[in-house]
Design an enzyme around this catalytic site. Sequence first.
Site, PDB file in Angstrom:
ATOM      1  N   HIS A  81       0.817  -1.209   0.000  1.00 29.05           N
ATOM      2  CA  HIS A  81       0.000   0.000   0.000  1.00 29.05           C
ATOM      3  C   HIS A  81       0.852   1.260   0.000  1.00 29.05           C
ATOM      4  O   HIS A  81       1.978   1.252   0.490  1.00 29.05           O
ATOM      5  CB  HIS A  81      -0.896   0.039   1.245  1.00 29.05           C
ATOM      6  N   LYS A 100       6.008   5.952   6.931  1.00 30.31           N
ATOM      7  CA  LYS A 100       5.533   5.034   7.967  1.00 30.31           C
ATOM      8  C   LYS A 100       6.680   4.618   8.876  1.00 30.31           C
ATOM      9  O   LYS A 100       7.820   4.491   8.435  1.00 30.31           O
ATOM     10  CB  LYS A 100       4.904   3.785   7.335  1.00 30.31           C
ATOM     11  N   TYR A 149       1.868   1.117  13.628  1.00 32.49           N
ATOM     12  CA  TYR A 149       2.698   2.007  12.822  1.00 32.49           C
ATOM     13  C   TYR A 149       2.174   3.421  12.842  1.00 32.49           C
ATOM     14  O   TYR A 149       0.987   3.673  12.908  1.00 32.49           O
ATOM     15  CB  TYR A 149       2.867   1.493  11.391  1.00 32.49           C
ATOM     16  N   ASP A 196      -6.574  -6.359  -1.913  1.00 26.95           N
ATOM     17  CA  ASP A 196      -5.175  -6.651  -2.222  1.00 26.95           C
ATOM     18  C   ASP A 196      -5.003  -7.695  -3.321  1.00 26.95           C
ATOM     19  O   ASP A 196      -3.936  -7.785  -3.914  1.00 26.95           O
ATOM     20  CB  ASP A 196      -4.416  -7.055  -0.959  1.00 26.95           C
TER      21      ASP A 196
END
Length: 186
Positions: free
Chosen positions: A62, A72, A132, A170
Amino acid sequence: MQITDTKIPAVKRIVPKKHGDARGYFMETFSEPRFAEAGITERWVQDNQSLSKPQGTVRGLHFQIAPAGQAKLIRVLQGAILDVAVDLRHGSPSFGQHVAVELTAEGGEQLYVPVGFAHGFCTLVPDTAVAYKVSHAYAPAEDRGLRWNDPALGIDWPVNDATALLSPKDTQQPLFAELPAYFTYA
């Protein structure tokens, strides 16, 4: 805290120092001054957490495009993952290459992934919790993805097409060669 470059220098591996005794341990997982010394200057605006019950769960790959690109900072709270970052920055010496790093709750390792990279992971054990930080809030209009198992990427995942557990989203992501030039190397 030890912050080192990976084979793609923009992606950093962070290993906090654990201070342990009979009660358990303490570790510092974020230090703005220490991160700035290593070139990580993002302002973190959102924390995310996921729990993947089955081993072999794949989340990703992603990324978000401008004006909502996300850096991230990933760490594992419980379990273990193979964490992957793919360079999508056109003109970069590492364009199309990836970094794959094992992160574990026990080791406390983290991975910093800057804007311009696709990110994803595969759980290596059941009941894996991942946390995250991101540098931009989730923006559905700018949300994009990349096919996790695109052969052109050469990622050595610990699962295959038959054993990976994916979201419907996905399974439908485009191949690397189909992506527009969302990012450029500066």
